[in-house]
Scaffold this active site. Structure first.
Site, PDB file in Angstrom:
ATOM      1  N   SER A 246       0.834  -1.199   0.000  1.00 30.36           N
ATOM      2  CA  SER A 246       0.000   0.000   0.000  1.00 30.36           C
ATOM      3  C   SER A 246       0.866   1.246   0.000  1.00 30.36           C
ATOM      4  O   SER A 246       2.041   1.213   0.390  1.00 30.36           O
ATOM      5  CB  SER A 246      -0.905   0.016   1.232  1.00 30.36           C
ATOM      6  OG  SER A 246      -0.132   0.177   2.416  1.00 30.36           O
ATOM      7  N   LYS A 247       0.273   2.336  -0.428  1.00 23.53           N
ATOM      8  CA  LYS A 247       0.977   3.616  -0.437  1.00 23.53           C
ATOM      9  C   LYS A 247       1.346   4.018   0.996  1.00 23.53           C
ATOM     10  O   LYS A 247       2.428   4.535   1.255  1.00 23.53           O
ATOM     11  CB  LYS A 247       0.090   4.686  -1.067  1.00 23.53           C
ATOM     12  CG  LYS A 247      -0.375   4.352  -2.486  1.00 23.53           C
ATOM     13  CD  LYS A 247      -1.493   5.276  -2.934  1.00 23.53           C
ATOM     14  CE  LYS A 247      -2.066   4.836  -4.272  1.00 23.53           C
ATOM     15  NZ  LYS A 247      -3.210   5.668  -4.702  1.00 23.53           N
TER      16      LYS A 247
END
Length: 494
Positions: A246-247
Site C-alpha cells: 500500500s501507499k
C-alpha cells in the site's frame, strides 16, 4: 460476436499504484487479445480525496507504461443523475425501499448483536413500511437512505469467476444494502454497476478485494434487467511479510512514477508487472508486446497472492530484484535504435546532451551506449556509472581508487609517462593502445594489469567495464591523456 468491452476505473486519490497498473495492464492485454475496447473511467466520487494532481498522475503513469485506452476518460461524477435515476427506478419497482433508521439506532442494534454474539446485519426494520408510513415519515422531515431489497429466496446466490471459479453465498447472508445516501449521493455499489451497464462492459477484471462487492452487484444487474458481465478477480499483491502492499505502508516504492523516475524501461516494467499474478504455464519470463498479447489468458492468472519482494533498506536491491533483472535484460538486449532515445532523454535531463550526438557524431553515440550498457541496471546508470563517457565531471569510486591507484604510488609517474606515449601515437585505436601499455609494463617489470586497472580507474572512475582498450578510443585521445596525467591529484603532495 459481441465486442469485448473492458474498463479501468481508478480512484484519483493518489498516484498510480503498481497494483492498479497491473489491473490496467491485464485489462489492456485482454482487450488487445480479443480486439475489443478499453474504457478509462475516473471514479471521482470521493470529493474530499480526489485531486487534479492524482488524475494527472494516473494519466501520466498509463502513458508511460504505454497502456492505451479507446474511450474516455469519463468521470463518474458527470453521471450522478444516472445513478440517482437508477436508485429511483429500483424504488418505484419495489426492488428498493426507504430506510429511516438513524445512525445511532443502527449502532445500538450492532452493539446489541455483538453482545449477544448474534450475526451482524441490518434487521430490515423499514423494509415493510406501508406507503402511508413512508409518507408520514417524509412529511415529518425525517432523513432516509434507499436500501436495495435483497430477494427473499432460498439457496445460493453466485457467479462464475474466470480466476476464482464458482463464487457463492447463501441469500440469507446478504444484507439489504444502501444504494443512495440520505444526502442524495449514490454509493459505489450502484454507481459502478450503472456505469458498467451504460458503457456496455462485457468483462470486469479487477482486484480480489472487490469480491464482496460483486455478490451484491450481481443482484443489481438482475434488478436493472442487464446482462451479467464476465468477472475475473485477480489476487492481491503482498510484500515479503505477507502484508498487502500500500501507499501508506510502503511509500513511493509502490508507485509507477517511482520506476519511471528511476530509469526503468516502460515495457520492461510491464513485463515485470504481468508476472505478479500471471504465468504462461512454463518458466518463460521475457515477452515482447506481441508475444505477451498472444500468450495472455484469464485462465492463467493465479489464484494465490503475488509477492512483491521488496526488502526495506536493502543496500543491494532498491526494489524487487526480479524487476531489476528484467529491466537489465531489456537494457542490454533491446535494439540500440530503440534504446538511444531513452538514453538521450536521460542525458538531456542531466545537462549532458550534445546535439552532435544526434548528428555528425551519432555513430559514436550509438556505439558508446552499446559498448557500456552490459553492466548497467537502469537508464540512470548512463549518467552516473557511465558519466565519464559523456562528461569530465565524473566521480571516481573509492574502491577502485584504493585498490588500483593508491596502492601503487609509482603510478603518479608511470601513468603520465604512458599518456605521453599515447599522445605521440599515429593511430589511437585498441590495438595500438594495448601494444604500448604492455610494452611499458614489460619495461617497468610490472604486471600489465597494474597500468590497465589504474587507467580504468582514472579514465572511467569505475572498477569494471568493457575491455579497457575498447574504451580508450571511444572516450578519445585528448580526454584519455588529460585524465591520465591528472592522476597526481589522487596522491598527497610530498
Amino acid at each position: 460476436m459481441t465486442e469485448t468491452r473492458l474498463r479501468f476505473p481508478p480512484s484519483p486519490t493518489g498516484y498510480l499504484h503498481i497494483g492498479g497498473a497491473r489491473t490496467a495492464l491485464y485489462n489492456w492485454l485482454y482487450v488487445k487479445k480479443t480486439g475489443g475496447k478499453l474504457i478509462l473511467r475516473i471514479e471521482d466520487t470521493d470529493a474530499e480525496r480526489s485531486t487534479e494532481e492524482s488524475i494527472r498522475g494516473i494519466m501520466e503513469g498509463l502513458e508511460w507504461l504505454g497502456i492505451t485506452y479507446d474511450e474516455g476518460p469519463y468521470f463518474q461524477t458527470d453521471f450522478t443523475a444516472d445513478h440517482v435515476a437508477a436508485a429511483e427506478k429500483l424504488l418505484q419497482a419495489g426492488r428498493a425501499y426507504r430506510c429511516f433508521c438513524t445512525k445511532e439506532e443502527l449502532d445500538a442494534k450492532r452493539e446489541k448483536a455483538l453482545a449477544a454474539k448474534q450475526a451482524l446485519g441490518y434487521d430490515r426494520t423499514c423494509r415493510n413500511l406501508t406507503p402511508q408510513q413512508v409518507a408520514e415519515k417524509e412529511a415529518a422531515g425525517l432523513p432516509s437512505v434507499i436500501r436495495f431489497k435483497v430477494p427473499d429466496r432460498q439457496g445460493l446466490l453466485g457467479y462464475d469467476d474466470k480466476v476464482m471459479g464458482r463464487i457463492e453465498c447463501d441469500y440469507r447472508e446478504v444484507d439489504d444494502f444502501v444504494i443512495l445516501r440520505s444526502n442524495g449521493k449514490p454509493l459505489y455499489l450502484l454507481s459502478n454497476v450503472v456505469d458498467d451497464i451504460r458503457d456496455r462492459i462485457t468483462h470486469i477484471i479487477r482486484g480480489q478485494d472487490h469480491m464482496t462487492n460483486t455478490i451484491r452487484q450481481v443482484l443489481l444487474y438482475e434488478a436493472l434487467e442487464a446482462p451479467l458481465p464476465v468477472f475475473a478477480h485477480i489476487p492481491l499483491t503482498l510484500d515479503n511479510k505477507k502484508a498487502k502492499i500500500s501507499k501508506r505502508s510502503h511509500g513511493e516504492i509502490v508507485a509507477v512514477h517511482f520506476y519511471r523516475d528511476h530509469g526503468f524501461i516502460p515495457w520492461a516494467f510491464n513485463n515485470f508487472l504481468v508476472l505478479l499474478g500471471w504465468s504462461p504455464g512454463n518458466d518463460r519470463e521475457i515477452f515482447s508486446r506481441e508475444e505477451l498479447i498472444e500468450a495472455f489468458t484469464l485462465e492463467r492468472i493465479n489464484r494465490s497472492s503475488a509477492v512483491f519482494n521488496f526488502r526495506r533498506d536493502d543496500p543491494k536491491f532498491f526494489t524487487d530484484p526480479k524487476a531489476i533483472a528484467i529491466n537489465e535484460h531489456y537494457l542490454r538486449t533491446m535494439p540500440i535504435a530503440d534504446l538511444a532515445p531513452m538514453v538521450q532523454k536521460e542525458l538531456e535531463a542531466a545537462g549532458l546532451w550534445d546535439d552532435a550526438w544526434a548528428g555528425a557524431r551519432q555513430e559514436w553515440f550509438l556505439h558508446t551506449i552499446d559498448l557500456i550498457r552490459d553492466r548497467f541496471h537502469t537508464l540512470k546508470d548512463f549518467t552516473s556509472l557511465g558519466r565519464a563517457y559523456f562528461a569530465d565531471d565524473f566521480t571516481v569510486d573509492d574502491k577502485p581508487l584504493q585498490k588500483n591507484v593508491l596502492k601503487f604510488p609509482d603510478l603518479a609517474t608511470w601513468l603520465p609517462a604512458l599518456a605521453d606515449r599515447y599522445e605521440q601515437l599515429e593511430t589511437f585505436d585498441a590495438v595500438e593502445t594495448e601494444r604500448v601499455a604492455r610494452e611499458m609494463a614489460e619495461e617497468l617489470d610490472i604486471k600489465p594489469g597494474v597500468l590497465i586497472n589504474a587507467m580504468r580507474t582514472v579514465v572511467t572512475g569505475q572498477l569494471a567495464g568493457p575491455s579497457m582498450f575498447e574504451i580508450l578510443p571511444v572516450i578519445g585521445r585528448d580526454r584519455v591523456v588529460r585524465r591520465m596525467r591528472d592522476i597526481t591529484r589522487f596522491f598527497p603532495a610530498p
